[in-house]
Design a protein around this motif. Structure first.
Motif, PDB file in Angstrom:
ATOM      1  N   ARG A 198       0.840  -1.198   0.000  1.00  0.00           N
ATOM      2  CA  ARG A 198       0.000   0.000   0.000  1.00  0.00           C
ATOM      3  C   ARG A 198       0.876   1.250   0.000  1.00  0.00           C
ATOM      4  O   ARG A 198       1.894   1.312   0.694  1.00  0.00           O
ATOM      5  N   LEU A 199       0.472   2.256  -0.779  1.00  0.00           N
ATOM      6  CA  LEU A 199       1.158   3.544  -0.805  1.00  0.00           C
ATOM      7  C   LEU A 199       0.452   4.489   0.160  1.00  0.00           C
ATOM      8  O   LEU A 199      -0.780   4.575   0.164  1.00  0.00           O
ATOM      9  N   GLU A 200       1.240   5.234   0.948  1.00  0.00           N
ATOM     10  CA  GLU A 200       0.656   6.088   1.979  1.00  0.00           C
ATOM     11  C   GLU A 200       1.167   7.516   1.840  1.00  0.00           C
ATOM     12  O   GLU A 200       2.375   7.765   1.885  1.00  0.00           O
ATOM     13  N   ILE A 201       0.233   8.447   1.660  1.00  0.00           N
ATOM     14  CA  ILE A 201       0.523   9.886   1.704  1.00  0.00           C
ATOM     15  C   ILE A 201       0.063  10.368   3.065  1.00  0.00           C
ATOM     16  O   ILE A 201      -1.126  10.309   3.386  1.00  0.00           O
ATOM     17  N   ARG A 202       1.016  10.873   3.877  1.00  0.00           N
ATOM     18  CA  ARG A 202       0.720  11.193   5.270  1.00  0.00           C
ATOM     19  C   ARG A 202       1.022  12.639   5.634  1.00  0.00           C
ATOM     20  O   ARG A 202       0.942  13.005   6.798  1.00  0.00           O
ATOM     21  N   ALA A 203       1.397  13.470   4.671  1.00  0.00           N
ATOM     22  CA  ALA A 203       1.771  14.853   4.984  1.00  0.00           C
ATOM     23  C   ALA A 203       1.218  15.776   3.914  1.00  0.00           C
ATOM     24  O   ALA A 203       0.880  15.358   2.795  1.00  0.00           O
ATOM     25  N   ASP A 204       1.126  17.062   4.238  1.00  0.00           N
ATOM     26  CA  ASP A 204       0.564  18.054   3.331  1.00  0.00           C
ATOM     27  C   ASP A 204       1.417  18.221   2.075  1.00  0.00           C
ATOM     28  O   ASP A 204       2.622  17.956   2.069  1.00  0.00           O
ATOM     29  N   ASN A 205       0.754  18.693   1.001  1.00  0.00           N
ATOM     30  CA  ASN A 205       1.428  19.193  -0.204  1.00  0.00           C
ATOM     31  C   ASN A 205       2.167  18.122  -0.999  1.00  0.00           C
ATOM     32  O   ASN A 205       3.138  18.416  -1.699  1.00  0.00           O
ATOM     33  N   VAL A 206       1.703  16.879  -0.908  1.00  0.00           N
ATOM     34  CA  VAL A 206       2.305  15.795  -1.677  1.00  0.00           C
ATOM     35  C   VAL A 206       1.326  15.354  -2.755  1.00  0.00           C
ATOM     36  O   VAL A 206       0.163  15.081  -2.475  1.00  0.00           O
ATOM     37  N   VAL A 207       1.807  15.300  -4.002  1.00  0.00           N
ATOM     38  CA  VAL A 207       0.986  14.898  -5.135  1.00  0.00           C
ATOM     39  C   VAL A 207       1.604  13.664  -5.780  1.00  0.00           C
ATOM     40  O   VAL A 207       2.808  13.643  -6.049  1.00  0.00           O
ATOM     41  N   LEU A 208       0.793  12.640  -6.021  1.00  0.00           N
ATOM     42  CA  LEU A 208       1.222  11.444  -6.743  1.00  0.00           C
ATOM     43  C   LEU A 208       0.643  11.539  -8.140  1.00  0.00           C
ATOM     44  O   LEU A 208      -0.577  11.498  -8.319  1.00  0.00           O
ATOM     45  N   ARG A 209       1.499  11.685  -9.146  1.00  0.00           N
ATOM     46  CA  ARG A 209       1.041  12.023 -10.495  1.00  0.00           C
ATOM     47  C   ARG A 209       1.569  11.028 -11.529  1.00  0.00           C
ATOM     48  O   ARG A 209       2.775  10.860 -11.689  1.00  0.00           O
ATOM     49  N   GLY A 210       0.652  10.375 -12.205  1.00  0.00           N
ATOM     50  CA  GLY A 210       1.013   9.548 -13.339  1.00  0.00           C
ATOM     51  C   GLY A 210       1.020  10.358 -14.620  1.00  0.00           C
ATOM     52  O   GLY A 210       0.708  11.553 -14.637  1.00  0.00           O
ATOM     53  N   ALA A 211       1.353   9.686 -15.701  1.00  0.00           N
ATOM     54  CA  ALA A 211       1.396  10.353 -17.003  1.00  0.00           C
ATOM     55  C   ALA A 211       0.023  10.441 -17.646  1.00  0.00           C
ATOM     56  O   ALA A 211      -0.129  11.027 -18.713  1.00  0.00           O
ATOM     57  N   GLY A 212      -0.987   9.901 -16.994  1.00  0.00           N
ATOM     58  CA  GLY A 212      -2.345   9.854 -17.521  1.00  0.00           C
ATOM     59  C   GLY A 212      -2.902   8.469 -17.297  1.00  0.00           C
ATOM     60  O   GLY A 212      -2.153   7.468 -17.314  1.00  0.00           O
ATOM     61  N   SER A 213      -4.213   8.374 -17.084  1.00  0.00           N
ATOM     62  CA  SER A 213      -4.799   7.080 -16.733  1.00  0.00           C
ATOM     63  C   SER A 213      -4.641   6.042 -17.830  1.00  0.00           C
ATOM     64  O   SER A 213      -4.643   4.841 -17.547  1.00  0.00           O
ATOM     65  N   GLY A 214      -4.494   6.488 -19.077  1.00  0.00           N
ATOM     66  CA  GLY A 214      -4.282   5.545 -20.158  1.00  0.00           C
ATOM     67  C   GLY A 214      -2.827   5.157 -20.361  1.00  0.00           C
ATOM     68  O   GLY A 214      -2.524   4.267 -21.158  1.00  0.00           O
ATOM     69  N   LEU A 215      -1.938   5.791 -19.630  1.00  0.00           N
ATOM     70  CA  LEU A 215      -0.506   5.569 -19.819  1.00  0.00           C
ATOM     71  C   LEU A 215       0.175   4.968 -18.592  1.00  0.00           C
ATOM     72  O   LEU A 215       1.053   4.115 -18.726  1.00  0.00           O
ATOM     73  N   THR A 216      -0.175   5.420 -17.402  1.00  0.00           N
ATOM     74  CA  THR A 216       0.431   4.910 -16.171  1.00  0.00           C
ATOM     75  C   THR A 216      -0.550   3.943 -15.524  1.00  0.00           C
ATOM     76  O   THR A 216      -1.612   4.348 -15.067  1.00  0.00           O
ATOM     77  N   LYS A 217      -0.163   2.657 -15.518  1.00  0.00           N
ATOM     78  CA  LYS A 217      -1.069   1.611 -15.047  1.00  0.00           C
ATOM     79  C   LYS A 217      -0.445   0.878 -13.874  1.00  0.00           C
ATOM     80  O   LYS A 217       0.699   0.425 -13.945  1.00  0.00           O
TER      81      LYS A 217
END
Length: 407
Positions: free
Chosen positions: A72-91
């Motif tokens: 599991r990936l956990e974001i636990r602090a402010d101002n953190v963005v997890l960004r793929g290249a797009g739903s059709g590209l990052t799977k």
């Protein structure tokens, strides 16, 4: 959107805040994650998230490709963005459920995600008790500070809590529009001493015991409801975007037996967002609890039977827009546990259930929604929730411009 036969509402010239709030870019490949190698990329992605956390925020970039996620990936602090290249590209290839990763837990049926966005654990602290009576739509009230409590600070997010006056049940009556017989309110809601309503408020000022807040109250404040102001952990200005979750082909195990093939889980999130997300074969899609002003947009859920595609619990003033629920499901757009001020708009669902899941959710809006009817006559207003939590809905829930398309 044209794809679901909705009118073009026009494009405003503005830049979403999530596109400008972070400058630091952190590629996951710098932390050992590598697409397409059949190894678990979760630890490397988590190390990148941790690096963004230590830096005070940043954009964690997952490039195009298929990535294996067994943790599991956990974001636990402010101002953190997890960004793929797009739903059709990052799977994200997700072969394991939350049960496989963290152990069996009935909560996986309605909470938790392979990506978790929630603050670190910490105690809730009583700031003070609200004194006096204040009408709905008010923006200030007085507070009797608790012994040793730090006064409210301008800009701080605190949580108001309302408690039912057991035996009189006037809070439950208020939440149901003043028309509900006490015999129909539900024993669990009547007998519980826990708060019946929670709402995050942002402090504008605190002077001589009086708190001014950023937005009007949606419920009155009255002494008989033992309203309190509290500090509680929260997470702000975080996002997940541009990803697909690919879960394995499994049979649906049955209602409340789900293993936790869940996409995104959020708790205590304020001004956070989810954008451009796809799921396939999930138990549940996006589960939001105890949150405020979360934006969910451009989401599509497909594959086998689901429990909760899109769910808001104990949450206020959230926006879910431009969504498609193509998978069969038990509860489609769920509002539960006194969620209020939320909007589901611009959506499409196959045999969609617009589920008001008891426990007195009130003042929510469903608008501009297309429902493709294929043969489930109990939809679209079939709701769930334990029967001892009162009727399906509280007061002032609105359904506007809902189109049903029949064969």
């Amino acid at each position: 959107p044209d794809s679901i036969g909705m009118p073009d509402l026009g494009a405003e010239e503005w830049t979403p805040f999530w596109e400008v709030c972070n400058d630091l870019e952190i590629p996951v490949i710098d932390f050992g994650a590598k697409p397409g190698d059949a190894l678990d990329d979760g630890p490397g992605i988590q190390r990148a998230i941790d690096a963004a956390t230590e830096a005070g925020g940043g954009v964690v970039q997952i490039p195009a490709g298929e990535w294996r996620l067994e943790t599991r990936l956990e974001i636990r602090a402010d101002n953190v963005v997890l960004r793929g290249a797009g739903s059709g590209l990052t799977k994200l290839n997700c072969p394991k459920s939350l049960t496989d990763i963290l152990g069996a837990n009935v909560n996986w049926s309605w909470s938790g995600g392979l990506i978790s966005m929630a603050p670190g654990k910490g105690p809730r602290q009583l700031v003070g008790e609200v004194t006096g009576t204040y009408d709905r739509n008010g923006t200030s009230f007085t507070v009797d500070l608790a012994s040793g409590a730090q006064p409210p600070q301008p800009g701080e997010w605190l949580q108001l809590r309302w408690h039912n006056d057991t035996g009189q049940d006037t809070l439950l009556l208020e939440m149901h529009g003043g028309y509900l017989p006490r015999s129909k309110m539900g024993e669990e809601l009547q007998e519980s001493s826990s708060p019946r309503v929670k709402a995050w408020v942002q402090v504008q000022s605190f002077t001589e015991g009086r708190v001014s807040i950023d937005a009007p109250l949606r419920l009155p404040l009255r002494p008989e409801w033992a309203c309190t102001l509290n500090r509680a952990p929260n997470i702000r200005e975080c996002g997940v975007e541009g990803l697909s979750f690919l879960f394995p082909e499994t049979d649906y195990p049955g209602h409340l037996k789900e293993l936790g093939y869940n996409g995104i889980g959020m708790e205590g999130a304020i001004d956070c967002w989810v954008s451009d997300i796809r799921t396939h074969n999930a138990d549940s899609g996006i589960l939001i609890g105890n949150s405020k002003r979360v934006t969910v947009q451009d989401v599509a859920l497909a594959g086998r039977y689901m429990h909760h595609p899109l769910s808001l619990s104990w949450s206020t003033d959230c926006l879910v827009q431009d969504w498609r629920i193509e998978a069969p499901h038990r509860h489609g757009t769920t509002i539960s546990w006194s969620s209020h001020g939320n909007v589901f708009r611009g959506g499409y669902g196959v045999d969609l259930a617009m589920d008001s899941h008891r426990a007195a959710s009130f003042e929510n809006l469903h608008e501009n929604i297309v429902i493709e009817v294929t043969g489930k006559p109990q939809q679209p207003l079939r709701s769930g929730g334990s029967s001892n939590r009162g009727p399906h809905a509280g007061t002032r829930n609105i359904y506007w411009n809902v189109e049903l398309r029949f064969p």
